[in-house]
Scaffold this motif. Structure first.
Motif, PDB file in Angstrom:
ATOM      1  N   ASN A  52       0.825  -1.217   0.000  1.00  0.00           N
ATOM      2  CA  ASN A  52       0.000   0.000   0.000  1.00  0.00           C
ATOM      3  C   ASN A  52       0.861   1.271   0.000  1.00  0.00           C
ATOM      4  O   ASN A  52       0.644   2.183   0.784  1.00  0.00           O
ATOM      5  CB  ASN A  52      -0.939   0.029   1.206  1.00  0.00           C
ATOM      6  N   GLU A  53       1.872   1.262  -0.856  1.00  0.00           N
ATOM      7  CA  GLU A  53       2.763   2.418  -1.045  1.00  0.00           C
ATOM      8  C   GLU A  53       3.677   2.696   0.145  1.00  0.00           C
ATOM      9  O   GLU A  53       4.390   3.694   0.158  1.00  0.00           O
ATOM     10  CB  GLU A  53       1.977   3.679  -1.407  1.00  0.00           C
ATOM     11  N   SER A  54       3.674   1.831   1.143  1.00  0.00           N
ATOM     12  CA  SER A  54       4.645   1.970   2.236  1.00  0.00           C
ATOM     13  C   SER A  54       5.798   1.013   2.007  1.00  0.00           C
ATOM     14  O   SER A  54       5.672   0.011   1.295  1.00  0.00           O
ATOM     15  CB  SER A  54       3.982   1.677   3.579  1.00  0.00           C
ATOM     16  N   ILE A  55       6.939   1.340   2.641  1.00  0.00           N
ATOM     17  CA  ILE A  55       8.187   0.605   2.412  1.00  0.00           C
ATOM     18  C   ILE A  55       8.570  -0.173   3.670  1.00  0.00           C
ATOM     19  O   ILE A  55       8.608   0.384   4.772  1.00  0.00           O
ATOM     20  CB  ILE A  55       9.316   1.592   2.052  1.00  0.00           C
ATOM     21  N   LEU A  56       8.882  -1.454   3.491  1.00  0.00           N
ATOM     22  CA  LEU A  56       9.235  -2.307   4.621  1.00  0.00           C
ATOM     23  C   LEU A  56      10.699  -2.093   5.021  1.00  0.00           C
ATOM     24  O   LEU A  56      11.606  -2.248   4.193  1.00  0.00           O
ATOM     25  CB  LEU A  56       9.025  -3.779   4.252  1.00  0.00           C
ATOM     26  N   MET A  57      10.923  -1.719   6.277  1.00  0.00           N
ATOM     27  CA  MET A  57      12.291  -1.549   6.760  1.00  0.00           C
ATOM     28  C   MET A  57      12.489  -2.276   8.086  1.00  0.00           C
ATOM     29  O   MET A  57      11.534  -2.519   8.823  1.00  0.00           O
ATOM     30  CB  MET A  57      12.633  -0.059   6.896  1.00  0.00           C
ATOM     31  N   ALA A  58      13.745  -2.634   8.336  1.00  0.00           N
ATOM     32  CA  ALA A  58      14.078  -3.393   9.541  1.00  0.00           C
ATOM     33  C   ALA A  58      15.185  -2.679  10.312  1.00  0.00           C
ATOM     34  O   ALA A  58      16.138  -2.162   9.723  1.00  0.00           O
ATOM     35  CB  ALA A  58      14.546  -4.803   9.148  1.00  0.00           C
ATOM     36  N   LYS A  59      15.020  -2.647  11.634  1.00  0.00           N
ATOM     37  CA  LYS A  59      16.045  -2.041  12.486  1.00  0.00           C
ATOM     38  C   LYS A  59      17.055  -3.133  12.845  1.00  0.00           C
ATOM     39  O   LYS A  59      16.677  -4.161  13.430  1.00  0.00           O
ATOM     40  CB  LYS A  59      15.391  -1.490  13.751  1.00  0.00           C
ATOM     41  N   ARG A  60      18.296  -2.920  12.513  1.00  0.00           N
ATOM     42  CA  ARG A  60      19.300  -3.979  12.662  1.00  0.00           C
ATOM     43  C   ARG A  60      19.567  -4.314  14.130  1.00  0.00           C
ATOM     44  O   ARG A  60      19.808  -3.440  14.943  1.00  0.00           O
ATOM     45  CB  ARG A  60      20.604  -3.578  11.959  1.00  0.00           C
ATOM     46  N   ASN A  61      19.517  -5.614  14.392  1.00  0.00           N
ATOM     47  CA  ASN A  61      19.767  -6.102  15.746  1.00  0.00           C
ATOM     48  C   ASN A  61      21.154  -6.713  15.850  1.00  0.00           C
ATOM     49  O   ASN A  61      21.511  -7.314  16.862  1.00  0.00           O
ATOM     50  CB  ASN A  61      18.700  -7.146  16.108  1.00  0.00           C
ATOM     51  N   ILE A  62      21.923  -6.620  14.751  1.00  0.00           N
ATOM     52  CA  ILE A  62      23.260  -7.205  14.709  1.00  0.00           C
ATOM     53  C   ILE A  62      24.232  -6.190  14.114  1.00  0.00           C
ATOM     54  O   ILE A  62      23.823  -5.292  13.366  1.00  0.00           O
ATOM     55  CB  ILE A  62      23.286  -8.504  13.854  1.00  0.00           C
ATOM     56  N   ASN A  63      25.485  -6.367  14.448  1.00  0.00           N
ATOM     57  CA  ASN A  63      26.506  -5.516  13.852  1.00  0.00           C
ATOM     58  C   ASN A  63      26.868  -6.026  12.466  1.00  0.00           C
ATOM     59  O   ASN A  63      26.699  -7.199  12.189  1.00  0.00           O
ATOM     60  CB  ASN A  63      27.749  -5.488  14.751  1.00  0.00           C
ATOM     61  N   PRO A  64      27.361  -5.205  11.547  1.00  0.00           N
ATOM     62  CA  PRO A  64      27.585  -3.765  11.729  1.00  0.00           C
ATOM     63  C   PRO A  64      26.286  -2.955  11.674  1.00  0.00           C
ATOM     64  O   PRO A  64      25.281  -3.447  11.219  1.00  0.00           O
ATOM     65  CB  PRO A  64      28.479  -3.429  10.531  1.00  0.00           C
ATOM     66  N   ARG A  65      26.381  -1.705  12.141  1.00  0.00           N
ATOM     67  CA  ARG A  65      25.281  -0.731  12.081  1.00  0.00           C
ATOM     68  C   ARG A  65      24.069  -1.177  12.886  1.00  0.00           C
ATOM     69  O   ARG A  65      22.924  -0.950  12.472  1.00  0.00           O
ATOM     70  CB  ARG A  65      24.876  -0.447  10.623  1.00  0.00           C
ATOM     71  N   LYS A  66      24.306  -1.835  14.006  1.00  0.00           N
ATOM     72  CA  LYS A  66      23.220  -2.221  14.898  1.00  0.00           C
ATOM     73  C   LYS A  66      22.434  -0.982  15.336  1.00  0.00           C
ATOM     74  O   LYS A  66      23.028   0.049  15.645  1.00  0.00           O
ATOM     75  CB  LYS A  66      23.808  -2.950  16.118  1.00  0.00           C
ATOM     76  N   GLY A  67      21.100  -1.095  15.349  1.00  0.00           N
ATOM     77  CA  GLY A  67      20.261   0.025  15.779  1.00  0.00           C
ATOM     78  C   GLY A  67      19.857   0.954  14.657  1.00  0.00           C
ATOM     79  O   GLY A  67      19.052   1.866  14.864  1.00  0.00           O
ATOM     80  N   LEU A  68      20.415   0.745  13.463  1.00  0.00           N
ATOM     81  CA  LEU A  68      20.039   1.585  12.322  1.00  0.00           C
ATOM     82  C   LEU A  68      19.094   0.811  11.399  1.00  0.00           C
ATOM     83  O   LEU A  68      19.004  -0.412  11.449  1.00  0.00           O
ATOM     84  CB  LEU A  68      21.292   2.036  11.566  1.00  0.00           C
TER      85      LEU A  68
END
Ligand code: ZN
Length: 181
Positions: A52-68
């Motif tokens: 529905n025109e929204s984009i699926l994103m995930a917050k990283r729970n692993i390194n590198p870039r954990k929390g982004l």
């Protein structure tokens, strides 16, 4: 590059880093069994999944870039196709099923020996949620994207291209080289 200590073929520690005969780059070569170890770029494959025109994103729970935040993506496995890899990564990182629409972006990253490739995809269900790899999974409308919390430049660029294309409702495949020496 990676430092090899032992030959994975015969176990010998008699490895030499040299240009093999008729070659032009240095490789690890085993003096015992003559195996030459070639290292090649890794492929990261992922998907920009739409619902529905929204984009699926995930917050990283692993390194590198954990929390982004990232688009679902990861290293391609042996014995799978690019599309299978994108669908698998989407499922592993978000728990949801995706269906490929079209290849969308492809980036060469020679400074880290990687190629990143993203598909446009349809999200087939809303069974997404936290996984081992993601602490949070969410559908973002374009104006909700957290631009200061994006994990990787290639994810950011893919999102930017999507928004650009969405304006005129015409989606085109893009190839780009990112050279950070
Ligand atoms: Zn060997």
């Amino acid at each position: 590059g990676i430092k090899l200590k032992y030959c994975s073929n015969c176990g010998s520690d008699k490895l030499e880093f040299k240009i093999p005969k008729d070659d032009n780059m240095k490789r690890y070569c085993c003096k015992e069994c003559n195996t030459i170890f070639y290292t090649n770029p890794n492929i990261v494959v992922g998907a920009l999944c739409l619902r529905n025109e929204s984009i699926l994103m995930a917050k990283r729970n692993i390194n590198p870039r954990k929390g982004l935040w990232t688009l679902p993506a990861g290293f391609m496995e042996n014995a799978e196709t690019l599309q299978e890899g994108a669908i698998r990564e989407t499922f592993e990182e978000t728990g949801s099923k995706a269906e490929i629409i079209m290849p969308y972006t492809m980036f060469s990253l020679p400074h880290i020996n990687q190629v990143h490739m993203f598909y446009l995809a349809d999200l087939l269900d809303e069974n997404f949620g936290p996984t081992v790899e993601s602490s949070e999974v969410k559908l973002f409308q374009i104006d909700e994207i957290l631009w200061d919390e994006i994990a990787f430049p290639t994810v950011k660029k893919t999102l930017e291209y999507y928004i650009e294309d969405k304006e005129i409702n015409k989606f085109i495949f893009r190839e780009e080289d990112i050279k950070l020496w």
